[in-house]
Design an enzyme around this catalytic site. Structure first.
Site, PDB file in Angstrom:
ATOM      1  N   ALA A  61      -5.432 -14.412  -3.506  1.00  0.00           N
ATOM      2  CA  ALA A  61      -4.490 -14.852  -2.478  1.00  0.00           C
ATOM      3  C   ALA A  61      -3.393 -13.824  -2.211  1.00  0.00           C
ATOM      4  O   ALA A  61      -2.459 -14.083  -1.472  1.00  0.00           O
ATOM      5  CB  ALA A  61      -3.866 -16.183  -2.903  1.00  0.00           C
ATOM      6  N   TYR A  79     -10.040  -1.475  -0.769  1.00  0.00           N
ATOM      7  CA  TYR A  79      -8.768  -1.062  -1.377  1.00  0.00           C
ATOM      8  C   TYR A  79      -8.870   0.388  -1.864  1.00  0.00           C
ATOM      9  O   TYR A  79      -8.012   1.225  -1.574  1.00  0.00           O
ATOM     10  CB  TYR A  79      -8.421  -2.018  -2.532  1.00  0.00           C
ATOM     11  N   HIS A 111       0.831  -1.208   0.000  1.00  0.00           N
ATOM     12  CA  HIS A 111       0.000   0.000   0.000  1.00  0.00           C
ATOM     13  C   HIS A 111       0.865   1.258   0.000  1.00  0.00           C
ATOM     14  O   HIS A 111       0.553   2.237   0.666  1.00  0.00           O
ATOM     15  CB  HIS A 111      -0.984  -0.024   1.187  1.00  0.00           C
ATOM     16  N   THR A 112       1.959   1.190  -0.738  1.00  0.00           N
ATOM     17  CA  THR A 112       2.812   2.370  -0.935  1.00  0.00           C
ATOM     18  C   THR A 112       2.901   2.730  -2.414  1.00  0.00           C
ATOM     19  O   THR A 112       3.258   3.865  -2.735  1.00  0.00           O
ATOM     20  CB  THR A 112       4.246   2.103  -0.436  1.00  0.00           C
ATOM     21  N   SER A 114      -2.695 -12.676  -9.187  1.00  0.00           N
ATOM     22  CA  SER A 114      -3.164 -13.474 -10.329  1.00  0.00           C
ATOM     23  C   SER A 114      -3.658 -12.563 -11.453  1.00  0.00           C
ATOM     24  O   SER A 114      -3.495 -12.880 -12.634  1.00  0.00           O
ATOM     25  CB  SER A 114      -4.279 -14.419  -9.885  1.00  0.00           C
ATOM     26  N   ASP A 155       2.280  -4.663  -9.264  1.00  0.00           N
ATOM     27  CA  ASP A 155       2.071  -6.040  -9.735  1.00  0.00           C
ATOM     28  C   ASP A 155       2.389  -6.179 -11.220  1.00  0.00           C
ATOM     29  O   ASP A 155       3.031  -7.137 -11.652  1.00  0.00           O
ATOM     30  CB  ASP A 155       0.616  -6.465  -9.482  1.00  0.00           C
TER      31      ASP A 155
HETATM   32  C1  GLA Z   1      -2.626  -4.897  -4.856  1.00  0.00           C
HETATM   33  C2  GLA Z   1      -2.430  -3.816  -5.920  1.00  0.00           C
HETATM   34  C3  GLA Z   1      -1.010  -3.235  -5.878  1.00  0.00           C
HETATM   35  C4  GLA Z   1      -0.621  -2.819  -4.469  1.00  0.00           C
HETATM   36  C5  GLA Z   1      -0.927  -3.935  -3.469  1.00  0.00           C
HETATM   37  C6  GLA Z   1      -0.676  -3.505  -2.048  1.00  0.00           C
HETATM   38  O1  GLA Z   1      -1.848  -6.012  -5.158  1.00  0.00           O
HETATM   39  O2  GLA Z   1      -2.658  -4.350  -7.216  1.00  0.00           O
HETATM   40  O3  GLA Z   1      -0.901  -2.161  -6.775  1.00  0.00           O
HETATM   41  O4  GLA Z   1      -1.250  -1.614  -4.114  1.00  0.00           O
HETATM   42  O5  GLA Z   1      -2.273  -4.384  -3.575  1.00  0.00           O
HETATM   43  O6  GLA Z   1       0.666  -3.254  -1.859  1.00  0.00           O
END
Ligand code: GLA
Length: 372
Positions: free
Chosen positions: A127, A227, A36-37, A131, A176
């Protein structure tokens, strides 16, 4: 061909009665620290997993896209359709449609013909192992293969992120998609989510410490509002503090009385400022071979995500706490968006062996996306 590529290829041939024109794979990821950064333009340190997604693709011969994935009903979708019609069982196809649209927009190519796509994945869903990004990046890379283009990794990650924002309704950060494009075997990647510069950090030697993943059994979705609410709290905090993004805030600013009236924004500032500095210290500790300090930072990170930012859940907290109390465990934390999923622990090799016997997964950091 890997097992997964064979599965996607066979699925394609069986379902569409023809051969795919291109096949590509992309990995899931585990984030070692820095959650969450990314959407606050901060730092993250993920590694690409050996688990991933393979997309096999060819042009179709009509005005519809046809998608198939193992254990799912086939999806047939008009080329000019509205992705919001893809709901329930068909929702996963939004990611595919989104990437197709964003890929065509990026390359300024008209989308006037449907695609046939077969997908096989072994990244567990919901998870926290990404994915969705593995699916997006596999499709974008397969499109590159089909059209004989090379989209630069950062551009590919950004177009996949736009697809997730616009078609799946998840306002995710860039971590991701970027790690799925740039992962490197045996390394975690330190990503500066503002400049999008990616810097490899070698994982510890196996005779020193290992990274191990354990499933809480709890599954989550990122499109249920929790989120997005965190992202919004970061935006408010940055606005209150008068900075472009929380990346620009420092520890002194977090104590600003201006944040007193907005508990969510204050928590966001507190978490992001602390977590960004932990990521940089963790990368330094890993580079110096100081796994004890690295483990301590993982514990602090979990505490901040759970107690301050409130993105953990009782099952993950209980598992992390149990691990943190075990001899030979250097550190443990939730990973990814949170609210369940897997946790990651840095442990001594004898503990890793025991944990793997009990069903945990040893991290083998893999390379990023490629045409198969
Ligand atoms: C999910 C989001 C990422 C990131 C993470 C938390 O995976 O797709 O962009 O914000 O949560 O670090």
């Amino acid at each position: 061909m890997t097992d997964l590529s064979t599965r996607a290829h066979t699925l394609f041939v069986d379902h569409f009665n023809g051969l795919p024109a291109a096949t590509a794979s992309a990995p899931g990821r585990v984030n070692l620290i820095g959650d969450h950064t990314d959407y606050a333009e901060g730092f993250v340190l993920p590694a690409a997993l050996a688990l991933g997604c393979v997309g096999a693709i060819a042009h179709g011969d009509g005005a519809r896209h046809e998608f198939i994935a193992a254990d799912r009903r086939p999806v047939s979708y008009p080329v000019g359709g509205n992705a919001e019609s893809l709901t329930g069982d068909e929702r996963w196809a939004r990611y595919v449609v989104g990437v197709i649209h964003e890929w065509h927009a990026h390359h300024q190519r008209p989308l006037d013909r449907g695609y046939r796509v077969a997908v096989a994945s072994d990244v567990p869903l919901g998870a926290g192992l990404s994915s969705s990004a593995a699916l997006e990046v596999a499709i974008a890379t397969a499109l590159d293969g089909l059209h004989g283009c090379v989209t630069a990794p950062v551009e590919r990650a950004l177009l996949c992120q736009r697809a997730e924002h616009r078609y799946a309704g998840v306002p995710c950060g860039i971590m991701d998609q970027l790690i799925a494009c740039t992962g490197r075997a045996d390394h975690a990647m330190l990503i500066d989510c503002r400049s999008l510069v990616v810097d490899p950090v070698r994982l510890p030697m196996a005779d020193d410490a290992e990274l191990v993943l354990v499933d809480t059994g709890v599954r989550h979705r990122n499109d249920d509002g929790a989120y997005a609410a965190r992202r919004e709290a970061c935006r408010r905090a940055a606005m209150i503090l008068g900075v472009v993004a929380l990346r620009d805030a420092d520890a002194a600013m977090v104590d600003s009385p201006a944040l007193c009236d907005d508990a969510g924004a204050r928590a966001a500032a507190l978490h992001v400022v602390g977590e960004n500095s932990r990521v940089l210290s963790f990368a330094d500790a890993m580079r110096a071979g100081d796994v004890v300090s690295a483990g301590g930072l993982m514990n602090e990170s979990h505490d901040s995500l759970s107690r301050i930012y409130r993105v953990s859940c009782p099952e993950a907290d209980a598992l992390v706490q149990r691990l943190q109390c075990e001899a030979g465990v250097l550190g443990a934390r939730m990973t990814g968006a949170g609210f369940g999923g897997w946790v990651v622990a840095l442990v001594r090799p004898d503990v890793a062996a025991r944990m793997v016997e009990g069903g945990a997964m040893r991290l083998r950091a893999a390379d990023g996306a490629r045409v198969c």
